[in-house]
Design a protein around this motif. Structure first.
Motif, PDB file in Angstrom:
ATOM      1  N   UNK A  87       0.846  -1.182   0.000  1.00  0.00           N
ATOM      2  CA  UNK A  87       0.000   0.000   0.000  1.00  0.00           C
ATOM      3  C   UNK A  87       0.883   1.233   0.000  1.00  0.00           C
ATOM      4  N   UNK A  88       0.635   2.093  -0.987  1.00  0.00           N
ATOM      5  CA  UNK A  88       1.385   3.332  -1.130  1.00  0.00           C
ATOM      6  C   UNK A  88       0.385   4.478  -1.249  1.00  0.00           C
ATOM      7  N   UNK A  89       0.815   5.590  -1.813  1.00  0.00           N
ATOM      8  CA  UNK A  89      -0.110   6.708  -1.907  1.00  0.00           C
ATOM      9  C   UNK A  89       0.380   7.790  -2.831  1.00  0.00           C
ATOM     10  N   UNK A  90      -0.106   9.004  -2.516  1.00  0.00           N
ATOM     11  CA  UNK A  90      -0.781   9.432  -1.309  1.00  0.00           C
ATOM     12  C   UNK A  90      -0.104   8.938  -0.047  1.00  0.00           C
ATOM     13  N   UNK A  91      -0.886   8.933   1.011  1.00  0.00           N
ATOM     14  CA  UNK A  91      -0.423   8.418   2.299  1.00  0.00           C
ATOM     15  C   UNK A  91      -1.399   7.357   2.766  1.00  0.00           C
ATOM     16  N   UNK A  92      -0.958   6.095   2.699  1.00  0.00           N
ATOM     17  CA  UNK A  92      -1.841   4.979   3.018  1.00  0.00           C
ATOM     18  C   UNK A  92      -2.295   4.980   4.472  1.00  0.00           C
ATOM     19  N   UNK A  93      -1.535   5.629   5.353  1.00  0.00           N
ATOM     20  CA  UNK A  93      -1.916   5.647   6.763  1.00  0.00           C
ATOM     21  C   UNK A  93      -3.087   6.590   7.043  1.00  0.00           C
ATOM     22  N   UNK A  94      -3.565   7.295   6.005  1.00  0.00           N
ATOM     23  CA  UNK A  94      -4.780   8.086   6.175  1.00  0.00           C
ATOM     24  C   UNK A  94      -6.020   7.194   6.232  1.00  0.00           C
ATOM     25  N   UNK A  95      -5.881   5.949   5.774  1.00  0.00           N
ATOM     26  CA  UNK A  95      -7.008   5.015   5.760  1.00  0.00           C
ATOM     27  C   UNK A  95      -6.611   3.732   6.504  1.00  0.00           C
ATOM     28  N   UNK A  96      -6.331   3.859   7.795  1.00  0.00           N
ATOM     29  CA  UNK A  96      -5.757   2.729   8.539  1.00  0.00           C
ATOM     30  C   UNK A  96      -6.673   1.524   8.651  1.00  0.00           C
ATOM     31  N   UNK A  97      -7.982   1.734   8.777  1.00  0.00           N
ATOM     32  CA  UNK A  97      -8.886   0.595   8.942  1.00  0.00           C
ATOM     33  C   UNK A  97      -8.906  -0.272   7.686  1.00  0.00           C
TER      34      UNK A  97
ATOM     35  N   UNK B 188       4.058  -1.745   3.731  1.00  0.00           N
ATOM     36  CA  UNK B 188       3.467  -0.417   3.884  1.00  0.00           C
ATOM     37  C   UNK B 188       4.474   0.631   3.456  1.00  0.00           C
ATOM     38  N   UNK B 189       4.118   1.421   2.455  1.00  0.00           N
ATOM     39  CA  UNK B 189       4.952   2.528   1.980  1.00  0.00           C
ATOM     40  C   UNK B 189       4.385   3.809   2.581  1.00  0.00           C
ATOM     41  N   UNK B 190       5.150   4.480   3.458  1.00  0.00           N
ATOM     42  CA  UNK B 190       4.585   5.576   4.235  1.00  0.00           C
ATOM     43  C   UNK B 190       5.649   6.570   4.680  1.00  0.00           C
ATOM     44  N   UNK B 191       5.197   7.763   4.994  1.00  0.00           N
ATOM     45  CA  UNK B 191       6.065   8.761   5.622  1.00  0.00           C
ATOM     46  C   UNK B 191       6.120   8.564   7.128  1.00  0.00           C
ATOM     47  N   UNK B 192       5.179   7.799   7.677  1.00  0.00           N
ATOM     48  CA  UNK B 192       5.087   7.631   9.116  1.00  0.00           C
ATOM     49  C   UNK B 192       4.523   8.846   9.828  1.00  0.00           C
ATOM     50  N   UNK B 193       4.146   9.872   9.063  1.00  0.00           N
ATOM     51  CA  UNK B 193       3.671  11.126   9.657  1.00  0.00           C
ATOM     52  C   UNK B 193       2.413  10.911  10.489  1.00  0.00           C
ATOM     53  N   UNK B 194       1.599   9.928  10.116  1.00  0.00           N
ATOM     54  CA  UNK B 194       0.350   9.646  10.830  1.00  0.00           C
ATOM     55  C   UNK B 194       0.529   8.466  11.774  1.00  0.00           C
TER      56      UNK B 194
ATOM     57  N   UNK C 206       4.731  -6.860   7.268  1.00  0.00           N
ATOM     58  CA  UNK C 206       6.010  -7.563   7.169  1.00  0.00           C
ATOM     59  C   UNK C 206       7.170  -6.598   6.937  1.00  0.00           C
ATOM     60  N   UNK C 207       6.927  -5.587   6.114  1.00  0.00           N
ATOM     61  CA  UNK C 207       7.981  -4.662   5.703  1.00  0.00           C
ATOM     62  C   UNK C 207       7.399  -3.265   5.592  1.00  0.00           C
ATOM     63  N   UNK C 208       8.202  -2.268   5.978  1.00  0.00           N
ATOM     64  CA  UNK C 208       7.789  -0.876   5.809  1.00  0.00           C
ATOM     65  C   UNK C 208       8.822  -0.136   4.969  1.00  0.00           C
ATOM     66  N   UNK C 209       8.371   0.515   3.917  1.00  0.00           N
ATOM     67  CA  UNK C 209       9.201   1.446   3.166  1.00  0.00           C
ATOM     68  C   UNK C 209       8.976   2.808   3.810  1.00  0.00           C
ATOM     69  N   UNK C 210       9.917   3.215   4.649  1.00  0.00           N
ATOM     70  CA  UNK C 210       9.731   4.404   5.479  1.00  0.00           C
ATOM     71  C   UNK C 210      10.483   5.585   4.881  1.00  0.00           C
ATOM     72  N   UNK C 211       9.746   6.612   4.501  1.00  0.00           N
ATOM     73  CA  UNK C 211      10.344   7.818   3.932  1.00  0.00           C
ATOM     74  C   UNK C 211      10.825   8.728   5.064  1.00  0.00           C
ATOM     75  N   UNK C 212      12.132   8.797   5.212  1.00  0.00           N
ATOM     76  CA  UNK C 212      12.718   9.760   6.153  1.00  0.00           C
ATOM     77  C   UNK C 212      13.155  10.952   5.294  1.00  0.00           C
TER      78      UNK C 212
END
Length: 293
Positions: free
Chosen positions: A125-135, A153-159, A172-178
């Motif tokens: 799951x990428x985006x946009x920001x996939x953590x905007x739709x956590x459910x 999960x591909x995310x900025x972690x901002x949320x 399993x894996x997070x692509x974390x944008x720092x």
């Protein structure tokens, strides 16, 4: 029945019986996904909160781009950040996405499950920001894990606070944008704050999840030695969870979308990093013991 949610307008059953159903499926980048056409705004908001639907921009099948193996990458709509170098400004607003049923998404993953398992791939799951739709995302991940499919999960972690510890279990894996190593630069780049990214990375590490860090190298914006050192120190707080760091050179592939949407593009004349700068930044991360791609 008490506790059973009933949509006040078009239900799944009604939609399937509609004579217009054949024309009410999402085409193009969302071909094959079933859209809950007929739900009014109140119903959609409730279904979004429960994860019964998700707002999706597009999806594709790719190899070794958004995680290991052959993957189905789903680009969710909606993002709270406004990164200067964003490649997909057309994903910023959730309302611009298409609502997709949870069941339709799970069915699509099941269709490709054998391919994912054979290649060591899975669902990203990428985006946009996939953590905007956590459910929605977490429920799809849970179903994928029950099929034995790898999740990413591909995310900025901002949320960060949108995700419960229970939701982390199925990642399993997070692509974390720092995106930067200090608050001032982070705010300049994104309009947001850095600390939630750090907090989320540390939560992932504590939960035993693997992280691929992504850092976009923009000359004059994120490229200073001090900023890179700060990013490296942040990544060190994630410990052994970090498998590698991807240094992504800035490019202008997203510029046409900004123009099409008539949004002022802050990096209109920005150049990408030269080979010397890319090497210097990679060497800085390697000096901290990281594998760098």
């Amino acid at each position: 029945m008490p506790g059973t949610q009933q949509f006040r307008s078009t239900t799944r059953h009604m939609l399937r019986e509609s004579k217009e159903y054949a024309s009410q499926t999402l085409m193009g980048g969302l071909s094959g996904f079933e859209s809950p056409i007929g739900l009014d705004r109140r119903d959609r908001l409730h279904a979004l909160k429960t994860g019964d639907i998700g707002f999706v921009h597009s999806w594709d099948i790719n190899t070794s781009v958004d995680g290991p193996g052959t993957r189905m990458t789903v680009f969710m709509s909606g993002c709270p950040l406004r990164c200067q170098y964003c490649q997909n400004p057309d994903t910023w607003k959730m309302r611009d996405g298409k609502p997709v049923y949870l069941e339709a998404m799970i069915k699509k993953i099941d269709r490709y499950a054998d391919l994912f398992k054979a290649t060591g791939g899975g669902i990203t799951f990428s985006g946009g920001e996939s953590m905007m739709q956590p459910a929605f995302v977490s429920r799809v991940f849970h179903a994928a894990k029950q099929m034995g499919v790898h999740t990413c999960l591909d995310t900025s972690g901002f949320l960060n606070t949108n995700y419960t510890d229970e939701m982390l279990d199925d990642i399993d894996l997070c692509l974390l944008d720092v995106k930067s190593g200090d608050e001032e630069t982070y705010h300049k780049v994104t309009g947001g704050v850095l600390q939630p990214t750090i907090d989320f990375g540390q939560r992932l590490a504590k939960a035993g999840k693997k992280i691929w860090v992504r850092f976009v190298l923009v000359p004059g914006l994120t490229s200073s030695e001090e900023n890179v050192e700060n990013v490296a120190r942040i990544c060190e707080t994630f410990g052994d969870a970090v498998e590698h760091i991807d240094v992504l050179p800035f490019h202008q592939l997203g510029r046409p979308k900004w123009h099409e949407l008539r949004i002022e593009y802050p990096l209109e004349n920005q150049k990408g990093p030269n080979a010397a700068m890319r090497k210097r930044v990679a060497d800085q991360f390697k000096a901290h013991g990281f594998v760098v791609y």
